[in-house]
Enzyme design. Structure first.
Site, mmCIF file in Angstrom:
data_model
loop_
_atom_site.group_PDB
_atom_site.id
_atom_site.type_symbol
_atom_site.label_atom_id
_atom_site.label_comp_id
_atom_site.label_asym_id
_atom_site.label_seq_id
_atom_site.Cartn_x
_atom_site.Cartn_y
_atom_site.Cartn_z
ATOM 1 N N ASP A 134 0.431 -6.132 -8.107
ATOM 2 C CA ASP A 134 0.347 -7.066 -8.952
ATOM 3 C C ASP A 134 -0.024 -6.659 -10.369
ATOM 4 O O ASP A 134 -0.515 -6.429 -10.758
ATOM 5 C CB ASP A 134 0.011 -8.286 -7.952
ATOM 6 C CG ASP A 134 -0.135 -8.410 -6.993
ATOM 7 O OD1 ASP A 134 1.354 -8.708 -6.295
ATOM 8 O OD2 ASP A 134 -0.983 -8.949 -6.543
ATOM 9 N N ASP A 156 5.340 -5.202 -7.218
ATOM 10 C CA ASP A 156 5.304 -6.438 -6.195
ATOM 11 C C ASP A 156 5.161 -7.301 -7.075
ATOM 12 O O ASP A 156 6.452 -7.753 -7.953
ATOM 13 C CB ASP A 156 3.635 -6.467 -4.959
ATOM 14 C CG ASP A 156 3.881 -7.587 -4.321
ATOM 15 O OD1 ASP A 156 4.478 -7.217 -3.870
ATOM 16 O OD2 ASP A 156 2.666 -7.866 -3.869
ATOM 17 N N ASP A 160 0.561 -13.291 -8.161
ATOM 18 C CA ASP A 160 0.748 -13.967 -7.309
ATOM 19 C C ASP A 160 -0.868 -14.826 -7.563
ATOM 20 O O ASP A 160 -2.120 -14.852 -7.781
ATOM 21 C CB ASP A 160 0.113 -12.953 -6.541
ATOM 22 C CG ASP A 160 1.581 -12.584 -6.218
ATOM 23 O OD1 ASP A 160 2.961 -12.752 -6.808
ATOM 24 O OD2 ASP A 160 2.011 -11.614 -5.328
ATOM 25 N N ARG A 213 11.186 -16.474 -6.355
ATOM 26 C CA ARG A 213 9.459 -17.042 -6.801
ATOM 27 C C ARG A 213 9.407 -17.263 -8.127
ATOM 28 O O ARG A 213 8.400 -16.607 -8.528
ATOM 29 C CB ARG A 213 8.211 -15.775 -5.692
ATOM 30 C CG ARG A 213 8.622 -14.861 -4.535
ATOM 31 C CD ARG A 213 7.879 -14.518 -4.088
ATOM 32 N NE ARG A 213 7.979 -14.090 -2.361
ATOM 33 C CZ ARG A 213 7.159 -13.492 -2.323
ATOM 34 N NH1 ARG A 213 6.598 -12.303 -2.980
ATOM 35 N NH2 ARG A 213 7.848 -12.361 -1.163
#
Length: 319
Positions: A134, A156, A160, A213
């Site tokens: 991330d 990724d 997050d 997302r």
């Protein structure tokens, strides 16, 4: 509405030359001079109480070893990133830290930051590029402000937030060349940790050609998504799942067929309340259910002005 640019007063320090890629503050070696907190402005929303490393010394780092040591050190610290820090693995960030890029050159490349089991962290004015994981991962952490950064090409997620984290503000960031952009709540089976937490404010971010997302939400209620600019978003903008409650308010959606919806993949639906959004060549979105009241005061910009405001102010170099 642009953030204020007020700064907090801080303890006296003097910045002296250091070794090993780090410049440190050491008041014992010279007459002290008045310093200010490195963070620019103040957070609004759920992360409003975040002060980062205010009250701590100032260090400037220019290589990975110095950065890793400073970021995971004990006590409050303000870390200036000079140039590019090349990481092989995710670097842990501990409590009471401010990490800020110098000018427009501060960059974290190759991997990202892991804000883990931490309280009171500010990340500002940095480019996160080419992470093998991330760009930033936040877990088991509270009072976090992620502001005016660029995120591009993570393996990724760009950013997050998960595992019982809460009281976070994500503001004025520019994300591009990203697929799974911003996840909030990592797993459908994590309700025991996440219900009653995962309260995050996303405002004035530029979701620039990213795919999905933006954010994808589980459990958090309320989550506040306001005054963001969605431009050419590929799969979808916001997804509310697993009983989450998301207020989608006064955003500008352009060339985005699916601005927001309920449920995603195998995850059951949450709730979305949508109001005062602006749509250009975009779908109308799917809303439904109820969302808990937003517990703070705020003054959103008019949605039709959000494109110009966000593109003029988001990302690195605009603090």
């Amino acid at each position: 509405m642009r953030r204020t640019s007020a700064r907090f007063a801080l303890a006296t320090v003097v910045v002296l030359g250091g070794v090993g890629g780090v410049t440190t503050a050491n008041a014992a070696d010279s007459e002290p001079a008045q310093a200010e907190t490195l963070a620019v402005g103040t957070p609004t929303g759920f992360g409003a109480d975040t002060t980062g490393g205010a009250g701590g010394d100032v260090v400037t780092v220019s290589d990975a070893d110095a950065f890793i040591e400073a970021a995971d050190s004990d006590g409050p610290l303000q870390i200036q990133v000079q140039g590019t820090i090349e990481l092989d693995d995710m670097a842990r960030v501990s409590s009471d830290k401010t990490i800020i890029g110098v000018g427009s050159s501060g960059r974290i490349d190759g991997s990202g930051l892991n804000i883990a089991d931490a309280d009171n962290v500010i990340i500002q004015n940095l480019t996160f590029s080419n992470s093998n994981d991330d760009g930033i991962n936040v877990q088991y952490s509270t009072n976090v402000w992620i502001d005016h950064n660029d995120f591009t090409n993570p393996n990724d997620g760009a950013l997050d937030i998960k595992r019982a984290s809460t009281d976070v503000t994500v503001s004025w960031n520019h994300t591009y060349d990203s697929d799974k952009n911003m996840l909030l709540g990592h797993d459908d089976g994590n309700a025991s940790e996440d219900v009653g937490r995962l309260n995050v404010t996303y405002h004035h971010n530029w979701f620039d050609g990213v795919n999905q997302r933006n954010p994808r939400v589980r459990f958090g209620d309320p989550v506040h998504v306001y005054n963001n600019y969605y431009d050419n978003v590929g799969s979808y903008g916001v997804a509310s799942t697993e009983d989450a409650g998301v207020l989608v308010e006064a955003n500008f959606f352009e060339n985005t067929e699916d601005p927001f919806h309920l449920g995603e993949a195998d995850s059951g639906p949450g709730s979305i309340v949508a109001r005062d959004n602006h749509f250009v060549n975009s779908g109308s979105g799917e809303a439904g259910g109820s969302v808990a009241s937003i517990p703070y005061g705020y003054s959103p910009d008019n949605a039709s002005s959000v494109k110009s405001i966000v593109t003029g102010g988001a990302g690195v170099g605009n603090i």
